[in-house]
Design a protein around this motif. Structure first.
Motif, PDB file in Angstrom:
ATOM      1  N   MET A   1       0.843  -1.188   0.000  1.00 51.68           N
ATOM      2  CA  MET A   1       0.000   0.000   0.000  1.00 51.68           C
ATOM      3  C   MET A   1       0.882   1.243   0.000  1.00 51.68           C
ATOM      4  SD  MET A   1      -3.035   1.117   2.658  1.00 51.68           S
ATOM      5  CE  MET A   1      -4.174  -0.141   2.057  1.00 51.68           C
ATOM      6  N   SER A   2       0.438   2.293  -0.695  1.00 52.97           N
ATOM      7  CA  SER A   2       1.191   3.540  -0.768  1.00 52.97           C
ATOM      8  C   SER A   2       0.403   4.654  -0.089  1.00 52.97           C
ATOM      9  CB  SER A   2       1.446   3.911  -2.228  1.00 52.97           C
ATOM     10  OG  SER A   2       0.210   4.196  -2.883  1.00 52.97           O
ATOM     11  N   PHE A   3       1.071   5.786   0.170  1.00 57.98           N
ATOM     12  CA  PHE A   3       0.386   6.933   0.742  1.00 57.98           C
ATOM     13  C   PHE A   3      -0.667   7.477  -0.222  1.00 57.98           C
ATOM     14  CE2 PHE A   3       4.158   7.098   3.537  1.00 57.98           C
ATOM     15  CZ  PHE A   3       3.526   7.239   4.764  1.00 57.98           C
ATOM     16  N   GLU A   4      -0.403   7.369  -1.530  1.00 60.69           N
ATOM     17  CA  GLU A   4      -1.371   7.852  -2.509  1.00 60.69           C
ATOM     18  C   GLU A   4      -2.713   7.142  -2.360  1.00 60.69           C
ATOM     19  OE1 GLU A   4       1.724   7.062  -3.098  1.00 60.69           O
ATOM     20  OE2 GLU A   4       2.661   8.403  -4.564  1.00 60.69           O
ATOM     21  N   SER A   5      -2.662   5.839  -2.069  1.00 58.98           N
ATOM     22  CA  SER A   5      -3.893   5.052  -1.975  1.00 58.98           C
ATOM     23  C   SER A   5      -4.718   5.380  -0.740  1.00 58.98           C
ATOM     24  CB  SER A   5      -3.557   3.554  -1.986  1.00 58.98           C
ATOM     25  OG  SER A   5      -2.811   3.194  -0.828  1.00 58.98           O
ATOM     26  N   LEU A   8      -4.563  10.899   0.476  1.00 61.02           N
ATOM     27  CA  LEU A   8      -3.907  12.142   0.883  1.00 61.02           C
ATOM     28  C   LEU A   8      -3.725  13.069  -0.316  1.00 61.02           C
ATOM     29  CD1 LEU A   8      -1.187  10.711   3.294  1.00 61.02           C
ATOM     30  CD2 LEU A   8      -3.247  11.981   3.933  1.00 61.02           C
ATOM     31  N   ALA A   9      -3.751  14.357  -0.036  1.00 59.64           N
ATOM     32  CA  ALA A   9      -3.648  15.375  -1.084  1.00 59.64           C
ATOM     33  C   ALA A   9      -2.222  15.470  -1.613  1.00 59.64           C
ATOM     34  CB  ALA A   9      -4.093  16.730  -0.533  1.00 59.64           C
ATOM     35  N   PRO A  10      -2.066  15.959  -2.859  1.00 60.15           N
ATOM     36  CA  PRO A  10      -0.729  16.040  -3.470  1.00 60.15           C
ATOM     37  C   PRO A  10       0.272  16.850  -2.664  1.00 60.15           C
ATOM     38  CG  PRO A  10      -2.428  16.327  -5.139  1.00 60.15           C
ATOM     39  CD  PRO A  10      -3.132  16.313  -3.823  1.00 60.15           C
ATOM     40  N   PHE A  11      -0.165  17.937  -2.007  1.00 61.46           N
ATOM     41  CA  PHE A  11       0.795  18.754  -1.263  1.00 61.46           C
ATOM     42  C   PHE A  11       1.377  18.007  -0.069  1.00 61.46           C
ATOM     43  CE2 PHE A  11      -3.595  20.213  -0.292  1.00 61.46           C
ATOM     44  CZ  PHE A  11      -3.719  19.770   1.028  1.00 61.46           C
ATOM     45  N   LEU A  12       0.642  17.070   0.478  1.00 65.39           N
ATOM     46  CA  LEU A  12       1.173  16.234   1.560  1.00 65.39           C
ATOM     47  C   LEU A  12       2.060  15.134   1.002  1.00 65.39           C
ATOM     48  CD1 LEU A  12      -1.982  15.903   3.852  1.00 65.39           C
ATOM     49  CD2 LEU A  12       0.039  17.312   4.265  1.00 65.39           C
ATOM     50  N   LEU A  13       1.634  14.536  -0.106  1.00 63.75           N
ATOM     51  CA  LEU A  13       2.420  13.462  -0.714  1.00 63.75           C
ATOM     52  C   LEU A  13       3.792  13.963  -1.144  1.00 63.75           C
ATOM     53  CD1 LEU A  13      -0.364  11.829  -2.922  1.00 63.75           C
ATOM     54  CD2 LEU A  13       0.573  10.946  -0.767  1.00 63.75           C
ATOM     55  N   ARG A  14       3.835  15.190  -1.647  1.00 59.68           N
ATOM     56  CA  ARG A  14       5.113  15.759  -2.077  1.00 59.68           C
ATOM     57  C   ARG A  14       6.050  15.931  -0.885  1.00 59.68           C
ATOM     58  NH1 ARG A  14       5.856  21.724  -4.897  1.00 59.68           N
ATOM     59  NH2 ARG A  14       8.125  21.625  -5.178  1.00 59.68           N
ATOM     60  N   ALA A  15       5.523  16.456   0.221  1.00 63.94           N
ATOM     61  CA  ALA A  15       6.349  16.652   1.415  1.00 63.94           C
ATOM     62  C   ALA A  15       6.829  15.311   1.970  1.00 63.94           C
ATOM     63  CB  ALA A  15       5.567  17.425   2.476  1.00 63.94           C
ATOM     64  N   LEU A  16       5.957  14.307   1.972  1.00 61.63           N
ATOM     65  CA  LEU A  16       6.345  12.988   2.468  1.00 61.63           C
ATOM     66  C   LEU A  16       7.436  12.384   1.604  1.00 61.63           C
ATOM     67  CD1 LEU A  16       2.836  11.478   3.331  1.00 61.63           C
ATOM     68  CD2 LEU A  16       4.624  12.088   4.967  1.00 61.63           C
ATOM     69  N   SER A  17       7.281  12.517   0.293  1.00 61.33           N
ATOM     70  CA  SER A  17       8.265  11.956  -0.625  1.00 61.33           C
ATOM     71  C   SER A  17       9.636  12.596  -0.418  1.00 61.33           C
ATOM     72  CB  SER A  17       7.804  12.162  -2.071  1.00 61.33           C
ATOM     73  OG  SER A  17       8.778  11.695  -2.973  1.00 61.33           O
ATOM     74  N   TYR A  21       9.593   9.203   2.966  1.00 61.58           N
ATOM     75  CA  TYR A  21       8.538   8.271   3.369  1.00 61.58           C
ATOM     76  C   TYR A  21       7.890   7.670   2.134  1.00 61.58           C
ATOM     77  CZ  TYR A  21       8.957  10.473   7.963  1.00 61.58           C
ATOM     78  OH  TYR A  21       9.436  10.937   9.157  1.00 61.58           O
ATOM     79  N   GLU A  22       7.877   6.352   2.059  1.00 61.00           N
ATOM     80  CA  GLU A  22       7.345   5.684   0.874  1.00 61.00           C
ATOM     81  C   GLU A  22       6.142   4.798   1.185  1.00 61.00           C
ATOM     82  OE1 GLU A  22      10.604   3.536  -0.752  1.00 61.00           O
ATOM     83  OE2 GLU A  22      11.691   5.329  -1.424  1.00 61.00           O
ATOM     84  N   THR A  23       6.224   4.069   2.294  1.00 62.13           N
ATOM     85  CA  THR A  23       5.176   3.102   2.622  1.00 62.13           C
ATOM     86  C   THR A  23       4.587   3.419   3.984  1.00 62.13           C
ATOM     87  OG1 THR A  23       6.408   1.412   1.395  1.00 62.13           O
ATOM     88  CG2 THR A  23       4.647   0.647   2.849  1.00 62.13           C
ATOM     89  N   PRO A  24       3.272   3.521   4.100  1.00 61.46           N
ATOM     90  CA  PRO A  24       2.660   3.811   5.396  1.00 61.46           C
ATOM     91  C   PRO A  24       2.813   2.651   6.370  1.00 61.46           C
ATOM     92  CG  PRO A  24       0.976   3.372   3.748  1.00 61.46           C
ATOM     93  CD  PRO A  24       2.274   3.434   3.017  1.00 61.46           C
ATOM     94  N   THR A  25       2.873   2.974   7.653  1.00 58.23           N
ATOM     95  CA  THR A  25       2.909   1.954   8.694  1.00 58.23           C
ATOM     96  C   THR A  25       1.496   1.417   8.920  1.00 58.23           C
ATOM     97  OG1 THR A  25       2.532   3.533  10.492  1.00 58.23           O
ATOM     98  CG2 THR A  25       4.824   3.168   9.803  1.00 58.23           C
ATOM     99  N   ALA A  26       1.399   0.398   9.755  1.00 56.24           N
ATOM    100  CA  ALA A  26       0.090  -0.234  10.000  1.00 56.24           C
ATOM    101  C   ALA A  26      -0.905   0.754  10.592  1.00 56.24           C
ATOM    102  CB  ALA A  26       0.276  -1.439  10.927  1.00 56.24           C
ATOM    103  N   ILE A  27      -0.466   1.563  11.554  1.00 56.22           N
ATOM    104  CA  ILE A  27      -1.402   2.507  12.174  1.00 56.22           C
ATOM    105  C   ILE A  27      -1.823   3.570  11.164  1.00 56.22           C
ATOM    106  CG2 ILE A  27       0.442   3.985  13.109  1.00 56.22           C
ATOM    107  CD1 ILE A  27      -2.982   3.264  14.723  1.00 56.22           C
ATOM    108  N   GLN A  28      -0.907   3.967  10.280  1.00 57.61           N
ATOM    109  CA  GLN A  28      -1.253   4.961   9.254  1.00 57.61           C
ATOM    110  C   GLN A  28      -2.240   4.387   8.244  1.00 57.61           C
ATOM    111  OE1 GLN A  28       2.676   5.917   7.875  1.00 57.61           O
ATOM    112  NE2 GLN A  28       3.229   6.959   9.769  1.00 57.61           N
ATOM    113  N   GLU A  29      -2.052   3.129   7.862  1.00 61.74           N
ATOM    114  CA  GLU A  29      -2.970   2.487   6.917  1.00 61.74           C
ATOM    115  C   GLU A  29      -4.400   2.471   7.449  1.00 61.74           C
ATOM    116  OE1 GLU A  29      -1.805  -1.393   5.807  1.00 61.74           O
ATOM    117  OE2 GLU A  29       0.085  -0.790   4.871  1.00 61.74           O
ATOM    118  N   GLN A  30      -4.530   2.196   8.751  1.00 61.44           N
ATOM    119  CA  GLN A  30      -5.869   2.073   9.329  1.00 61.44           C
ATOM    120  C   GLN A  30      -6.466   3.416   9.721  1.00 61.44           C
ATOM    121  OE1 GLN A  30      -6.671  -1.110  12.138  1.00 61.44           O
ATOM    122  NE2 GLN A  30      -4.656  -1.975  11.761  1.00 61.44           N
TER     123      GLN A  30
END
Length: 465
Positions: A1-5, A8-17, A21-30
């Motif tokens: 699973m990715s953060f895009e899925s 999350l909005a593009p402005f957050l995805l850009r900052a994470l990238s 940060y590439e793959t969300p943790t279990a708590i983030q996924e849920q």
């Protein structure tokens, strides 16, 4: 699973990238999809599982994509409030959210006690959207009427169990009384779900979704646990011996009291190990300076009380040493949670004297896992520890003269593992408990571990609790 899925909005995805940060943790996924959907959330997550992003990213997206009602006159009211138990955690959360919101314009403030009110008052007069606060100082501002919480749209309680342990429940209830009851989203994160937490949630949350990504009081699987029995009067010397084996290795040392932390830090510093202390009697400036020096490697040992057990984020910390065992077994979990994070290995070492045996038993039972117990050559006990017959579990088969292999590696070949203290009786394939001679074997192991001198014991001894 990715953060895009996760939505999350593009402005957050850009900052994470950009932060790697590439793959969300279990708590983030849920948590992230539920929080983005506006649900109240009761989330069980240990420190080091990525919970700050789990509540911070949806919060920032809400602030960025929902316009604020314009008020007539006065500064803008805060729209989001994050409550944390300690100053260190407040600054850590605030720093993380500023990194995630790199491509947003969200004015924010971090307020806590131990520093003057002046700068905080100036920031609040200018107006903020996001407020990270400790309960005590927030109450001070409420009483001074320097803050208006009537516009809060999202409330986060981070490490709620810790806040209740520290006696903040009355303050939390006073703060909640100042918040709007309608159209407010509440996210509560806690390492444990004691009855008091559930009761608090029932009082101020609306049909919260409950998620639990790790069983209660679990610890990272990559942490190795080791116990060194020691006479109480030789603890400081043993600690110095262990630290001197690699004086460049960053180590967090836990002591029980503020005074004891200062004395221990002074002893280590005089002995040539660059050491700082952090505890509740230190000023905020002293605490931040000590932590910054430790993170930067200007000091290699940080001596702390349990105030540092949560909320201090140190990347790839290899070792935590319990100079004193905590009085509450759950605090062991929070202490050693500083190491073994994000897939890295870590080592948790405890120095245990006779008067701490009961505390050790409680910790072993709580962990539900094995713990290596071994003497350190040159620091063998003058008075053998009385482990007692009521200790959990039983000893493994006798190790003979094989001794213990070098302990510089986090993992050992299975055949060379020392004997363990077990968390409880194991079950055989047919469901019957192994037992029988358990207590007798433990006594035999204890007797062997107390021998000295003869016959080529290679590296010390190990025994069972």
């Amino acid at each position: 699973m990715s953060f895009e899925s996760l939505g999350l909005a593009p402005f957050l995805l850009r900052a994470l990238s950009e932060q790697g940060y590439e793959t969300p943790t279990a708590i983030q996924e849920q948590a992230i999809p539920l929080a983005l959907a506006g649900r109240d959330l009761l989330a069980g997550a240990q420190t080091g599982t990525g919970k700050t992003a789990a509540f911070g990213l949806p919060l920032l997206q809400h602030l960025a994509t929902n316009s604020q009602e314009v008020s007539s006159g006065g500064p803008r009211k805060p729209r989001a409030l994050i409550l944390t138990p300690t100053r260190e955690l407040a600054t850590q959360v605030h720093d993380s959210l500023r990194g995630y919101s790199k491509y947003l314009r969200i004015p924010s403030a971090c307020i806590y006690g131990g520093v003057g009110m002046g700068n905080q008052l100036d920031i609040l007069r200018r107006g903020v959207d996001l407020l990270v606060a400790c309960p005590g100082r927030l109450i001070d501002h409420i009483e001074r009427r320097s803050i208006d919480l009537s516009g809060i749209e999202v409330l986060v309680l981070d490490e709620a169990d810790r806040m209740l342990d520290m006696g903040f429940l009355p303050s939390i209830k006073r703060i909640l009384a100042k918040l709007p009851k309608q159209n407010r989203q509440t996210l509560l994160f806690s390492a444990t779900f004691e009855e008091s937490i559930k009761q608090l949630a029932l009082e101020f949350m609306r049909n919260p979704e409950q998620i639990q990504v790790t069983p209660k009081n679990t610890v990272a699987e990559l942490i190795t646990h080791r116990v060194h029995p020691v006479d109480g009067g030789r603890k400081r010397d043993l600690l110095l011996h262990l630290l001197a084996q690699d004086s460049r290795e960053q180590t967090l040392v836990f002591a029980r009291t503020k005074h004891g932390s200062d004395k221990l830090a002074a002893f280590l510093d005089k002995s040539g190990i660059k050491t700082a202390a952090i505890h509740g009697n230190k000023s905020q400036g002293q605490r931040l300076r000590a932590l910054a020096d430790f993170k930067a490697g200007r000091v290699t040992v940080l001596v702390a009380t349990d105030i540092a057990a949560r909320g201090i984020d140190i990347n790839e910390l290899p070792k935590v040493i319990n100079f004193d065992l905590p009085m509450v077994a759950e605090d062991y979990v929070h202490r050693i949670g500083r190491t073994g994070r994000n897939g890295a290995t870590g080592e948790a070492i405890s120095l245990v004297a006779q008067d701490e045996v009961k505390l050790l038993r409680q910790i072993v039972r709580l962990l539900g896992r094995d713990m290596d117990i071994r003497d350190v050559p040159g620091f063998e006990l003058q008075v053998p520890i009385r482990w007692g017959n009521s200790a959990p579990g039983k000893a493994d088969s006798d190790m003979g003269d094989r001794g213990v292999r070098k302990t510089s590696h986090a993992r050992r070949p299975h055949g060379d593992a020392p004997r363990h203290a077990h968390a409880g009786p194991k079950k055989t394939g047919g469901g019957r408990r192994e037992g029988g001679g358990g207590a007798g074997q433990a006594r035999a192991a204890q007797g062997q571990g107390q021998r000295r001198g003869g016959g080529g014991r290679s590296q010390g001894s190990s025994r069972a609790v």
